[in-house]
Design a protein around this motif. Structure first.
Motif, mmCIF file in Angstrom:
data_model
loop_
_atom_site.group_PDB
_atom_site.id
_atom_site.type_symbol
_atom_site.label_atom_id
_atom_site.label_comp_id
_atom_site.label_asym_id
_atom_site.label_seq_id
_atom_site.Cartn_x
_atom_site.Cartn_y
_atom_site.Cartn_z
ATOM 1 N N ALA A 220 0.829 -1.207 0.000
ATOM 2 C CA ALA A 220 0.000 0.000 0.000
ATOM 3 C C ALA A 220 0.865 1.259 0.000
ATOM 4 C CB ALA A 220 -0.935 -0.004 1.203
ATOM 5 N N ARG A 221 1.973 1.220 0.763
ATOM 6 C CA ARG A 221 2.876 2.374 0.789
ATOM 7 C C ARG A 221 3.535 2.589 -0.567
ATOM 8 N NH1 ARG A 221 7.308 1.883 4.422
ATOM 9 N NH2 ARG A 221 6.505 -0.062 5.284
ATOM 10 N N LYS A 222 3.932 1.494 -1.207
ATOM 11 C CA LYS A 222 4.553 1.607 -2.534
ATOM 12 C C LYS A 222 3.573 2.190 -3.556
ATOM 13 C CE LYS A 222 7.916 -2.172 -2.190
ATOM 14 N NZ LYS A 222 8.262 -3.549 -2.656
ATOM 15 N N LEU A 223 2.294 1.827 -3.396
ATOM 16 C CA LEU A 223 1.274 2.300 -4.334
ATOM 17 C C LEU A 223 0.729 3.675 -3.961
ATOM 18 C CD1 LEU A 223 -0.698 -1.067 -4.675
ATOM 19 C CD2 LEU A 223 0.802 -0.041 -6.401
ATOM 20 N N ASN A 224 1.087 4.138 -2.747
ATOM 21 C CA ASN A 224 0.652 5.449 -2.259
ATOM 22 C C ASN A 224 -0.872 5.549 -2.149
ATOM 23 O OD1 ASN A 224 1.203 8.019 -1.241
ATOM 24 N ND2 ASN A 224 0.986 8.979 -3.260
#
Length: 269
Positions: A100-104
């Protein structure tokens, strides 16, 4: 065909656009119950988000059951006996949170008591979910989530165009590792691979010694597909997505036209 168990989705199916169960739907469910048919609410919501509807429909008797968290948990409503339960191990929590963090995109996680968000700028759809299912919302840093916290489901949530773009970037190997369903245009749910409404329906039917051919499932959205495909009779609401209508054998009226009542009266007369 004899129907002994009916699984009914809540949002967009049981409830009309005002989030109410209409008198005609209540009448149809009572009639089915009086005939000995198991009426099982089958929802992405957690238990706190369905308790008022179970009370309203008198589904807290000895032989009543409920399916929550999109099939992750199947249990008796009165005794709380667990028929099946699938959660996400701590390692999966870490992997999903990192994705989720990578996808923002915004993310939250549910256990049986609370919704946890790891975003300081708490997403409005996370606030909406907490309000909708009547659960406390807690901010926690990732480091504060310990292995003892049992994650039942996680949700990427955001504006539809942001979420769709993010989903398109998720590697296939990630999607194959989990059950993933887009339950609304702004919710992308991630569950244990064994968890789905369809698997939950099969588990409960087997527990009750009911042939799957003698079950019915009624729904409207993508997270209902598995149970509509699994049931003896799959029913799409008039307001259902095109994919749900394509998978169902039968279509009923919309949730604003007492679609649940229409199909129950048709098959249970």
């Amino acid at each position: 065909m004899t129907i002994k168990l009916v699984a009914i989705d809540i949002d967009g199916t049981l409830l009309n656009s005002n989030r109410e169960i209409t008198p005609r739907v209540k009448e149809a469910i009572k009639k089915a119950n009086d005939q000995g048919v198991y009426i099982v609410l089958c929802t992405g919501r957690p238990i706190p988000g369905v308790e008022n509807f179970l009370q309203e429909l008198d589904l807290y008797k000895e032989n009543d059951y409920v399916i929550t968290y999109n099939g992750s948990l199947v249990q008796a409503t009165k005794s709380k006996e667990v028929i099946s339960e699938y959660s996400l191990p701590y390692e999966d929590f870490l992997e999903i949170e990192l994705m989720a963090r990578k996808l923002n995109v915004h993310l939250h996680m549910s256990d049986e008591q609370s919704i946890y968000t790891f975003n300081r700028d708490i997403g409005k759809y996370t606030v909406h979910e907490a309000y909708l299912v009547d659960m406390p919302l807690r901010y926690r840093s990732v480091e504060e989530i310990t292995p003892e916290i049992k994650a039942i489901k996680m949700m990427m949530i955001d504006e539809p165009e942001i979420l769709d773009e993010a989903i398109s970037k998720i590697p296939e190997c990630f999607k194959e590792k989990y059950t993933t369903v887009k339950s609304t245009e702004f919710y992308y749910e991630i569950l244990n691979k064994e968890a789905s409404k369809g698997n939950a329906l099969k588990k409960l039917a087997a527990h009750l010694n009911i042939p799957i051919e003698e079950t019915m499932a009624i729904g409207d959205n993508e997270n209902d597909l598995s149970m509509i495909e699994a049931a003896g009779i799959g029913v799409a609401m008039g307001n259902a997505t095109d994919s749900v209508k394509a998978a169902a054998q039968v279509e009923t009226a919309s949730n604003d036209e007492d679609g649940v009542a229409e199909i129950l009266f048709k098959y249970l007369d």
